[in-house]
Design a protein around this motif. Structure first.
Motif, PDB file in Angstrom:
ATOM      1  N   PRO A 177       0.817  -1.222   0.000  1.00 59.54           N
ATOM      2  CA  PRO A 177       0.000   0.000   0.000  1.00 59.54           C
ATOM      3  C   PRO A 177       0.849   1.270   0.000  1.00 59.54           C
ATOM      4  O   PRO A 177       0.473   2.269  -0.624  1.00 59.54           O
ATOM      5  CB  PRO A 177      -0.802  -0.102   1.298  1.00 59.54           C
ATOM      6  CG  PRO A 177      -0.828  -1.540   1.617  1.00 59.54           C
ATOM      7  CD  PRO A 177       0.462  -2.099   1.128  1.00 59.54           C
ATOM      8  N   PHE A 225       1.988   1.840  -3.461  1.00 61.77           N
ATOM      9  CA  PHE A 225       0.838   2.374  -4.180  1.00 61.77           C
ATOM     10  C   PHE A 225       0.691   3.871  -3.945  1.00 61.77           C
ATOM     11  O   PHE A 225       0.470   4.646  -4.861  1.00 61.77           O
ATOM     12  CB  PHE A 225      -0.415   1.650  -3.658  1.00 61.77           C
ATOM     13  CG  PHE A 225      -1.210   0.997  -4.736  1.00 61.77           C
ATOM     14  CD1 PHE A 225      -0.651  -0.016  -5.496  1.00 61.77           C
ATOM     15  CD2 PHE A 225      -2.525   1.375  -4.978  1.00 61.77           C
ATOM     16  CE1 PHE A 225      -1.395  -0.625  -6.498  1.00 61.77           C
ATOM     17  CE2 PHE A 225      -3.269   0.766  -5.972  1.00 61.77           C
ATOM     18  CZ  PHE A 225      -2.700  -0.230  -6.731  1.00 61.77           C
ATOM     19  N   LEU A 226       0.813   4.237  -2.672  1.00 64.41           N
ATOM     20  CA  LEU A 226       0.687   5.648  -2.284  1.00 64.41           C
ATOM     21  C   LEU A 226       1.741   6.488  -2.995  1.00 64.41           C
ATOM     22  O   LEU A 226       1.449   7.566  -3.531  1.00 64.41           O
ATOM     23  CB  LEU A 226       0.829   5.781  -0.763  1.00 64.41           C
ATOM     24  CG  LEU A 226       0.809   7.214  -0.204  1.00 64.41           C
ATOM     25  CD1 LEU A 226      -0.594   7.804  -0.262  1.00 64.41           C
ATOM     26  CD2 LEU A 226       1.329   7.252   1.224  1.00 64.41           C
ATOM     27  N   PHE A 247       0.935   6.792  -6.840  1.00 63.99           N
ATOM     28  CA  PHE A 247      -0.195   7.692  -7.089  1.00 63.99           C
ATOM     29  C   PHE A 247       0.165   9.138  -6.775  1.00 63.99           C
ATOM     30  O   PHE A 247      -0.120  10.040  -7.554  1.00 63.99           O
ATOM     31  CB  PHE A 247      -1.418   7.265  -6.253  1.00 63.99           C
ATOM     32  CG  PHE A 247      -2.315   6.318  -6.985  1.00 63.99           C
ATOM     33  CD1 PHE A 247      -1.900   5.032  -7.260  1.00 63.99           C
ATOM     34  CD2 PHE A 247      -3.580   6.714  -7.398  1.00 63.99           C
ATOM     35  CE1 PHE A 247      -2.730   4.151  -7.940  1.00 63.99           C
ATOM     36  CE2 PHE A 247      -4.420   5.845  -8.077  1.00 63.99           C
ATOM     37  CZ  PHE A 247      -3.989   4.560  -8.350  1.00 63.99           C
ATOM     38  N   LEU A 279      -7.291   5.244  -2.211  1.00 64.93           N
ATOM     39  CA  LEU A 279      -6.167   4.383  -1.818  1.00 64.93           C
ATOM     40  C   LEU A 279      -6.474   3.625  -0.529  1.00 64.93           C
ATOM     41  O   LEU A 279      -6.195   2.428  -0.410  1.00 64.93           O
ATOM     42  CB  LEU A 279      -4.909   5.240  -1.635  1.00 64.93           C
ATOM     43  CG  LEU A 279      -4.301   5.781  -2.928  1.00 64.93           C
ATOM     44  CD1 LEU A 279      -3.189   6.768  -2.631  1.00 64.93           C
ATOM     45  CD2 LEU A 279      -3.773   4.624  -3.770  1.00 64.93           C
ATOM     46  N   ASN A 289      -6.910  -0.492   0.000  1.00 62.19           N
ATOM     47  CA  ASN A 289      -6.216  -1.170   1.081  1.00 62.19           C
ATOM     48  C   ASN A 289      -7.182  -2.014   1.926  1.00 62.19           C
ATOM     49  O   ASN A 289      -6.914  -3.180   2.243  1.00 62.19           O
ATOM     50  CB  ASN A 289      -5.535  -0.102   1.947  1.00 62.19           C
ATOM     51  CG  ASN A 289      -4.389  -0.668   2.756  1.00 62.19           C
ATOM     52  OD1 ASN A 289      -4.207  -1.877   2.802  1.00 62.19           O
ATOM     53  ND2 ASN A 289      -3.634   0.205   3.379  1.00 62.19           N
ATOM     54  N   GLN A 331      -0.427   4.194   6.165  1.00 67.33           N
ATOM     55  CA  GLN A 331      -0.655   4.855   4.882  1.00 67.33           C
ATOM     56  C   GLN A 331      -1.061   6.328   5.086  1.00 67.33           C
ATOM     57  O   GLN A 331      -0.538   7.222   4.420  1.00 67.33           O
ATOM     58  CB  GLN A 331      -1.763   4.111   4.131  1.00 67.33           C
ATOM     59  CG  GLN A 331      -1.595   4.161   2.627  1.00 67.33           C
ATOM     60  CD  GLN A 331      -2.665   3.353   1.905  1.00 67.33           C
ATOM     61  OE1 GLN A 331      -3.671   2.962   2.487  1.00 67.33           O
ATOM     62  NE2 GLN A 331      -2.434   3.111   0.634  1.00 67.33           N
TER      63      GLN A 331
END
Ligand code: ATP
Ligand code: MG
Lengths: 270, 326
Positions: A29, A32-33, A36, A55, A59, A113
């Motif tokens: 995650p 991913f963060l 993005f 996001l 998750n 996150q």
């Protein structure tokens, strides 16, 4: 109750010893963060805060559809559940304890996150952190319950994986987690309104971006908790200790019709 | 004592009332279980005496696991009655679970759980529990206390399974094929463990398809085939009633006339083999005495002699017309 705590604490400990779980829950995650936020949002805090609800939702979904459901099916396939079945520890305690475990792990992952978004990308959360916590909690519970439902229906981990993917991608793309729903054609937008992910993304946007409180989120909260209740009800009815005992067709059909009625009702209310 | 073939209990209804849970912690009567059209367990009855090791011996698919898992309350019988320490596994599963210790034929623990943690966790599910340290010492896993499950060998995992079965200090222990898939050395270690349990006066019900295991460990054995008990008795008694003859093989310094040996009582057959003479006898002790007398009388010097008794394997073949493992 002592047994319940022992089992929950034990399961949380075990999660931390699994490298795979750690990777998918925490490292992935974050990755991913970064993608993005740095690539799509070019590090602009307003844009990152706009992407953040999606996001977080992704998750939560992967915690429920993959983490929890595959974990439960695998435990059943390997005979771990049968080892529990021999003891007086009841099924509902075992399941609630495992859901609580995944809830704690997912909560920590979401916290990491969020913190990363705040510290690295200077995102500001406009609303009340407590309301944010409540909505994140409700969303996580809803997806964990759906994960429990997948695990109860699927006869093995492979099937659970397939069902998980079949739910994950539509919920991500149509629910507004990957990109805003306004970009979808009108007919898809209507369909999206019955997806739980829509309500999670909407709720988190209201709190993080618009700074709204609980009163504007009551519909979202009700929908998520209802989803949670229905999923647990059906999943509990279908619960099996033993992978050798495949579910009879009638039960599968029953589950399917309950879910169909639920979806139809949701469409109708909309 | 005579060997009772097939359904010993239902053949003696008078004995039922005297079967108190104190004397017989496990009583199974006319148990039946079908899967579709397959009668996996077909009208089985037996009782396990307190403090004895009772074996269910049978080939793959005989119905052993189905039977014991109905006793454990994991499967629902179609028919029949079960009593475990006076409780019914169907209607009072928790009372049964509190008193029962079980190892399953196939089960596992989470990969990353430590031996000590597993014992402490599962102990906390019961009213009565034993200390993890004691249990680890008993199954010789003391040094593995902090090892995770996925690092244990097959034998160590099985020893942990036995320790887990003992975690609630159970009255009755049910072991489903405790040594299948283990090497002979590990198997013998487990035999010692099970023998130690008996010396603590625990009641043990085990299933096996190893003849050796049944003969070595069990006070009584029920031979089960295709869902039916075909014989039930002590291993010695089962062998004693076998129609298979004992083999008496001997070597002598001087040649013997086989024709005269035929006069010896109970001799059913004579053969000259590479190693010497082989007598088939329906009564080995009597034949032996007479054989020695005959050799003495004829001044024949005996160099070597050994007796092979029929085994449970022979009994099994007699009863079912099949070998235990093909
Ligand atoms: N859940 C089930 N569904 C359908 N058939 C089953 C089920 N469990 C067992 N059977 C069948 O019932 C018969 C008896 O099985 P069971 O497992 O009780 O035998 P067993 O004596 O324990 O054999 P093994 O030595 O292989 O463990 C077998 O033919 C098996 O295929
Ligand atoms: Mg079996």
């Amino acid at each position: 109750m002592n047994a319940w705590w022992n089992n929950t604490l034990n399961s949380i400990r075990l999660e931390f010893r699994e490298k795979q779980t750690m990777f998918w829950n925490f490292a992935f995650p974050l990755f991913f963060l970064f993608i993005f936020s740095s690539v799509f949002a070019r590090g602009k805090p307003e844009v990152v805060s706009y992407l953040l609800p999606g996001l977080l939702c992704i998750n939560m979904m992967s915690a429920g559809f993959f983490g929890f459901s595959i974990g439960l099916v695998t435990a059943r396939e390997r005979g771990i559940l049968r080892r529990y079945q021999l003891t007086p520890f009841p099924a509902w305690m075992l399941i609630s304890s495992e859901i609580a475990t995944s809830f704690v792990i997912a909560g920590l992952a979401l916290g990491v996150q969020l913190t990363a978004a705040k510290v690295i990308y200077r995102v500001t959360i406009a609303g009340n952190p407590l309301v944010l916590g409540l909505m994140v909690g409700a969303g996580t519970l809803a997806f964990l319950s759906l994960g429990f439902l997948i695990a109860s229906v699927a006869d093995n981990a492979k099937i659970a994986q397939v069902i998980g993917n079949m739910l994950f991608f539509p919920l991500m793309f149509l629910g507004g987690a990957a990109f805003p729903k306004d970009m979808l054609p009108k007919s898809f937008q209507r369909l999206a309104e019955i997806l739980p992910s829509s309500y999670v993304v909407d709720a988190l946007k209201r709190v993080i971006v618009d700074g709204q409180g609980l009163s504007q989120n009551l519909t979202n909260l009700t929908v998520l908790l209802t989803t949670c209740g229905c999923a647990i009800f059906v999943a509990a009815k279908l619960f099996r200790w033993n992978a050798q005992e495949p579910m009879p067709l009638e039960k599968k059909l029953w589950a399917l019709s309950v879910v169909a009625i639920f979806v139809a009702a949701a469409l109708f209310i909309r | 004592m005579t060997t009772t073939f097939a359904q010993p209990l239902s053949a003696q209804p008078a004995a039922r009332n005297s079967q108190t849970p104190e004397e017989f912690p496990v009583v199974v009567r006319r148990l039946a279980k079908k899967y579709g059209d397959l009668r996996a367990v077909n009208d089985i009855s037996f009782s396990v005496r307190r403090g004895e090791v009772f074996g269910l011996l049978g080939p793959n698919g005989a119905g052993k696991t189905s039977t014991v898992e109905m006793i454990e309350g994991l499967r629902r019988p179609d028919h029949g009655e079960i009593s475990v320490c006076g409780f019914n596994p169907v209607t009072e599963p928790n009372e049964v679970k509190q008193r029962l210790g079980v190892t399953l034929q196939s089960s596992a623990l989470p990969d990353k759980i430590k031996v000590r943690e597993a014992l402490q966790l599962f102990g906390s599910f019961y009213r009565k529990r034993l200390e993890a340290r004691k249990l680890m010492d008993f199954v010789a896993l003391g040094e593995k206390a902090e090892a995770t499950y996925d690092t244990l060998s097959g034998g160590q995992q099985q020893r942990l399974a036995i320790a887990l079965a003992l975690v609630n200090d159970p009255e009755v222990i049910v072991l489903d094929e405790p040594t299948t898939g283990l090497d002979p050395q590990t198997r013998r270690e487990l035999y010692n463990l099970i023998e130690q349990l008996c010396s603590q006066n625990k009641t043990v019900l085990l299933t096996t398809h190893y003849i050796e295991e049944a003969e070595k460990l069990c006070d009584r054995v029920a031979v089960i085939d295709r869902g039916v008990i075909v014989a039930l008795d002590s291993p010695a008694q089962l062998v004693a009633t076998s129609r298979t003859h004992a083999r008496i093989a001997f070597r002598t310094a001087q040649p013997v006339a086989t024709g005269e040996l035929r006069q010896i009582p109970f001799v059913a057959g004579i053969a000259q083999e590479a190693g010497g003479t082989v007598l088939q006898s329906a009564n080995a002790p009597q034949t032996l005495i007479e054989l020695v007398k005959w050799l003495e009388l004829n001044r024949v010097e005996l160099l070597d002699l050994h007796v092979t008794r029929p085994t449970l394997e022979d009994v099994f073949i007699e009863l079912t017309g099949r070998k235990l493992r093909e």
